[in-house]
Design a protein around this motif. Sequence first.
Motif, mmCIF file in Angstrom:
data_model
loop_
_atom_site.group_PDB
_atom_site.id
_atom_site.type_symbol
_atom_site.label_atom_id
_atom_site.label_comp_id
_atom_site.label_asym_id
_atom_site.label_seq_id
_atom_site.Cartn_x
_atom_site.Cartn_y
_atom_site.Cartn_z
ATOM 1 N N SER A 35 -28.787 23.310 -32.759
ATOM 2 C CA SER A 35 -28.335 22.290 -33.710
ATOM 3 C C SER A 35 -29.196 21.038 -33.637
ATOM 4 C CB SER A 35 -26.866 21.937 -33.468
ATOM 5 O OG SER A 35 -26.729 21.167 -32.291
ATOM 6 N N LEU A 36 -29.902 20.862 -32.528
ATOM 7 C CA LEU A 36 -30.777 19.703 -32.408
ATOM 8 C C LEU A 36 -32.047 19.851 -33.241
ATOM 9 C CD1 LEU A 36 -30.315 18.860 -28.651
ATOM 10 C CD2 LEU A 36 -29.166 17.876 -30.635
ATOM 11 N N LEU A 37 -32.220 21.002 -33.872
ATOM 12 C CA LEU A 37 -33.314 21.171 -34.827
ATOM 13 C C LEU A 37 -32.981 20.519 -36.166
ATOM 14 C CD1 LEU A 37 -34.386 24.855 -34.106
ATOM 15 C CD2 LEU A 37 -35.587 22.753 -33.471
ATOM 16 N N ILE A 38 -31.721 20.237 -36.397
ATOM 17 C CA ILE A 38 -31.306 19.611 -37.658
ATOM 18 C C ILE A 38 -32.059 18.301 -37.906
ATOM 19 C CG2 ILE A 38 -29.362 18.531 -38.870
ATOM 20 C CD1 ILE A 38 -27.575 20.732 -37.599
ATOM 21 N N PRO A 39 -32.169 17.406 -36.905
ATOM 22 C CA PRO A 39 -32.935 16.179 -37.152
ATOM 23 C C PRO A 39 -34.399 16.434 -37.521
ATOM 24 C CG PRO A 39 -31.574 15.922 -35.216
ATOM 25 C CD PRO A 39 -31.497 17.355 -35.609
ATOM 26 N N ALA A 40 -35.012 17.465 -36.935
ATOM 27 C CA ALA A 40 -36.388 17.803 -37.306
ATOM 28 C C ALA A 40 -36.449 18.242 -38.768
ATOM 29 C CB ALA A 40 -36.934 18.895 -36.392
ATOM 30 N N LEU A 149 -33.716 10.250 -36.482
ATOM 31 C CA LEU A 149 -33.097 9.654 -35.292
ATOM 32 C C LEU A 149 -31.594 9.452 -35.503
ATOM 33 C CD1 LEU A 149 -35.841 7.057 -34.314
ATOM 34 C CD2 LEU A 149 -35.139 9.056 -32.977
ATOM 35 N N SER A 150 -31.225 8.983 -36.680
ATOM 36 C CA SER A 150 -29.800 8.754 -36.974
ATOM 37 C C SER A 150 -29.024 10.063 -36.953
ATOM 38 C CB SER A 150 -29.631 8.064 -38.327
ATOM 39 O OG SER A 150 -30.206 6.782 -38.307
ATOM 40 N N SER A 151 -29.605 11.122 -37.486
ATOM 41 C CA SER A 151 -28.898 12.412 -37.487
ATOM 42 C C SER A 151 -28.795 12.966 -36.069
ATOM 43 C CB SER A 151 -29.567 13.412 -38.437
ATOM 44 O OG SER A 151 -30.883 13.696 -38.038
ATOM 45 N N TYR A 152 -29.804 12.724 -35.225
ATOM 46 C CA TYR A 152 -29.735 13.162 -33.830
ATOM 47 C C TYR A 152 -28.612 12.426 -33.109
ATOM 48 C CZ TYR A 152 -31.488 15.055 -29.424
ATOM 49 O OH TYR A 152 -31.611 15.732 -28.239
ATOM 50 N N VAL A 153 -28.549 11.115 -33.319
ATOM 51 C CA VAL A 153 -27.487 10.315 -32.693
ATOM 52 C C VAL A 153 -26.120 10.804 -33.152
ATOM 53 C CG1 VAL A 153 -26.453 8.010 -32.607
ATOM 54 C CG2 VAL A 153 -28.911 8.285 -32.283
ATOM 55 N N LEU A 154 -25.988 11.120 -34.423
ATOM 56 C CA LEU A 154 -24.716 11.638 -34.945
ATOM 57 C C LEU A 154 -24.343 12.948 -34.264
ATOM 58 C CD1 LEU A 154 -22.346 11.509 -36.951
ATOM 59 C CD2 LEU A 154 -23.825 12.697 -38.588
ATOM 60 N N LEU A 155 -25.296 13.842 -34.095
ATOM 61 C CA LEU A 155 -25.016 15.111 -33.414
ATOM 62 C C LEU A 155 -24.568 14.884 -31.973
ATOM 63 C CD1 LEU A 155 -27.895 17.416 -34.656
ATOM 64 C CD2 LEU A 155 -25.456 17.756 -35.005
#
Length: 190
Positions: A35-40, A149-155
Amino acid sequence: MLDRFNVMPVFRGHWKGLTDGRYSTRRADVAARLSLLIPACVFVLMALRGGRLAAPAALIAGVSLLAGGMLSAFTHLSTLRLKITEWDNAGGASRFEVEKGMLDETAAHLLTASLLCALDAATLVIGMNFGVTSTGQLSGFWAALAAALSSYVLLVFIFVIPRLYSAYVEINNVAPDLNGFDRRKKPRSN
């Protein structure tokens, strides 16, 4: 001298915390790590499609507040972890090994997210000075990086909430009728 600026142990702890502790040996939580690929993906899509952030100042305020909240939660968490250690030392055998693990994992996630919030805010500030359109929208590389970065923080925030709740429920022995992890239906009163 530069060890003071070494944040790699925090990120390493964050990565190690993305494990599934339901087994006798800890295993990688593949779904969480993937799921951490989502920010990429967010970065690539924003960069390729010319995505823009319409209100970058509001995003700076949001990530700043979130960083403060996560640091505050970390402070509370470290106090709770210390209290559990004291209880275990007083009682002999540890009753809270799972909870201690959840708190340790969550601490690394909270600190990682706080660092990323600071990086996100810096990205937004720099981007607002170099990548703003005539209408005040943030565009280009800086918009894509801030969105990623914002989407990573949200995850990470989403990872942390169930862990904090689970630790709270277990440590405080929450009654089954108020425990969200207890799937039994409450008996009806006639």
